[in-house]
Design a protein around this motif. Structure first.
Motif, mmCIF file in Angstrom:
data_model
loop_
_atom_site.group_PDB
_atom_site.id
_atom_site.type_symbol
_atom_site.label_atom_id
_atom_site.label_comp_id
_atom_site.label_asym_id
_atom_site.label_seq_id
_atom_site.Cartn_x
_atom_site.Cartn_y
_atom_site.Cartn_z
ATOM 1 N N TRP A 190 0.844 -1.191 0.000
ATOM 2 C CA TRP A 190 0.000 0.000 0.000
ATOM 3 C C TRP A 190 0.887 1.252 0.000
ATOM 4 O O TRP A 190 0.640 2.212 -0.727
ATOM 5 N N THR A 250 -3.872 6.184 -9.381
ATOM 6 C CA THR A 250 -4.403 5.420 -8.257
ATOM 7 C C THR A 250 -5.598 4.567 -8.675
ATOM 8 O O THR A 250 -5.664 3.372 -8.395
ATOM 9 N N PHE A 301 -7.147 0.174 -8.977
ATOM 10 C CA PHE A 301 -8.273 -0.358 -8.218
ATOM 11 C C PHE A 301 -9.039 -1.374 -9.048
ATOM 12 O O PHE A 301 -10.220 -1.244 -9.297
ATOM 13 N N THR A 318 -6.260 -6.342 -7.897
ATOM 14 C CA THR A 318 -5.359 -5.693 -6.958
ATOM 15 C C THR A 318 -5.559 -6.260 -5.566
ATOM 16 O O THR A 318 -6.378 -5.787 -4.784
ATOM 17 N N ARG A 357 -5.238 -3.978 -2.383
ATOM 18 C CA ARG A 357 -6.370 -3.114 -2.080
ATOM 19 C C ARG A 357 -7.451 -3.893 -1.320
ATOM 20 O O ARG A 357 -8.035 -3.392 -0.366
ATOM 21 N N ASP A 378 -11.595 6.270 -1.208
ATOM 22 C CA ASP A 378 -11.972 5.095 -0.413
ATOM 23 C C ASP A 378 -13.259 4.482 -0.942
ATOM 24 O O ASP A 378 -13.378 3.262 -1.102
ATOM 25 N N MET A 410 -12.778 2.906 -4.403
ATOM 26 C CA MET A 410 -12.015 1.681 -4.263
ATOM 27 C C MET A 410 -12.903 0.545 -3.740
ATOM 28 O O MET A 410 -12.854 -0.588 -4.242
ATOM 29 N N GLN A 441 -14.349 -3.067 -5.803
ATOM 30 C CA GLN A 441 -14.187 -4.434 -5.342
ATOM 31 C C GLN A 441 -15.519 -5.158 -5.216
ATOM 32 O O GLN A 441 -15.561 -6.378 -5.116
#
Length: 443
Positions: free
Chosen positions: A297, A324, A328, A332, A335, A400, A403, A407
């Motif tokens: 990270w 950045t 994502f 990754t 992450r 945040d 990201m 996911q």
């Protein structure tokens, strides 16, 4: 008399069921799905295992029911803002109606739990996970409808614009469950107001892009990464590395609380005796995985560029965010591991949060300093430092949330578009502040 006894018995049964559901959700939000044991629920409720199984056939049914109940209760307390006309200020509507309801308190424990079980990638379908994803999709669609009515009636690509803004809004709301502590000195109401102002500015930027047809070019999401292939014999990978990789795979599938020596050894294809040659036990193994994730990270930090000569730092921020956001992806691993830690309470697995926290604080301090360096030089030091701190916090909340959404969601993912919209929004809000417009501080 017999009917009264039956009614009383049914009422007692309902009360028992409610108590089980309440404690199950409270524990699950703190410990995660895998980390919440039946013994913990028994201790919290004072009930026997047979009493719990009388109401629920298994753990999956229990957590699905607990999530459903929490969602229904919380939904009853939220006004339907679609039933009332928009106010004069979209920023004020966002602040008062969207970003503050529902409030992030104990009644929203189910959402934290839902995010936790959504970030992992279990091989077996979980009813609770499937239901939360459905709830999140429905919430997103509600936000899309809210945005549609705030956009001009004759706007180009209105549907695509509202969809983008709806996903961005729910991503920012998700970010409120991320356990970062670097912003403890900031006024939360001011942060919320600035985020509302950023969303309002983002809508203006989306409208500009829509008028030029730029929303047509949204890229498709990359295909999900295939399951890692087993390492062939003679590959040169040490048993220690094999166990670390297997532990990462186990965390991705079950979460940190779902790591067991048996599961790791099964994925590694090695006996438990080999694991203990390299690690003291499960806690040491997981701690090493967390340390590796923290280093990864930290290495992922993009280099911070200087203020451009024309003062338009949005172009610099766009490049920084693009680097950045392009990382994502579903592939990754760093992450995902970090997100699982940050969604846990402060006393997470193996104090992993405490290992990650210094890295995040360093990143936020570096971002604070960068904003101070690019803001209007004519601002006094106090104003520049204050504004930089709030801009940094807004940026981290946005990143945040994006990201986390990346996911969870399967769908379009255009880092360049997202970077453009969010960096432009932050720049414009900062411009209002620097120009002496104090509305944003009057939350």
């Amino acid at each position: 008399m017999a009917q009264r006894k039956t009614d009383r018995k049914n009422e007692q049964g309902d009360q028992t069921r409610t108590r089980i559901l309440e404690e199950a959700m409270r524990l699950a939000a703190c410990h995660g799905y895998e980390g919440t044991r039946l013994s913990m629920i028994r201790k919290a409720t004072g009930l026997s295992a047979s009493s719990i199984y009388w109401h629920f056939s298994d753990k999956d049914e229990l957590f699905a029911a607990a999530l459903e109940r929490s969602f229904e209760l919380q939904s009853q307390s939220i006004p339907n803002w679609l039933d009332s006309p928009p106010g004069d200020s979209r920023t004020a509507d966002l602040y008062g109606n969207i970003l503050q309801f529902p409030r992030i308190d104990d009644s929203m424990a189910y959402w934290r739990f839902g995010l936790q079980i959504s970030v992992v990638r279990p091989r077996i379908v979980s009813p609770a996970r499937a239901r939360f994803l459905q709830i999140r999709r429905e919430s997103t669609q509600w936000l899309v409808k809210w945005w549609e009515r705030t956009l001009p009636a004759d706007m180009e690509q209105k549907e695509a614009a509202a969809g983008l803004l709806g996903r961005l809004t729910i991503a920012i709301r998700d970010s409120e469950f991320i356990q970062r502590h670097g912003s403890g000195g900031l006024d939360e109401d001011r942060v919320t107001w600035m985020i509302a102002a950023c969303l309002n500015a983002a809508a203006d930027r989306v409208a500009e892009l829509a008028s030029s047809g730029s929303l047509d070019a949204v890229r498709d999401a990359p295909a999900a990464a295939p399951a890692p292939a087993p390492v062939p014999e003679g590959s040169g990978e040490s048993p220690r590395d094999v166990f670390l990789r297997a532990a990462e795979d186990t965390i991705v599938e079950f979460g940190y609380d779902g790591v067991t020596v048996a599961r790791v050894c099964e994925k590694a294809g090695l006996p438990a005796s080999s694991l203990y040659w390299s690690f003291k036990g499960k806690d040491d193994l997981v701690a090493t995985v967390v340390d590796n994730a923290c280093r990864g990270w930290d290495k992922a930090k993009p280099a911070m560029e200087a203020r451009p000569l024309d003062g338009d730092w949005s172009v610099v921020l766009k490049r920084l965010q693009l680097k950045t956001l392009e990382g994502f992806t579903a592939r990754t691993r760093i992450r995902r591991l970090g997100l699982l830690l940050l969604l846990q309470p402060a006393a997470g697995p193996g104090a992993g949060n405490q290992r990650l926290e210094p890295v995040l604080q360093n990143m936020q301090s570096m971002t604070d300093e960068w904003f101070r360096s690019v803001l209007d030089p004519e601002l006094d030091d106090t104003s520049r430092s204050e504004l930089a701190g709030y801009l940094s916090e807004c940026l981290f909340r946005i990143l945040d949330g994006l990201m986390l959404s990346r996911q969870i969601e399967e769908g379009p993912w255009d880092p360049e578009l997202l970077s453009d919209v969010t960096s432009t929004a932050l720049y414009r809000v900062a411009g209002l502040m620097q120009a002496g417009n104090t509305v944003a501080w009057n939350a």
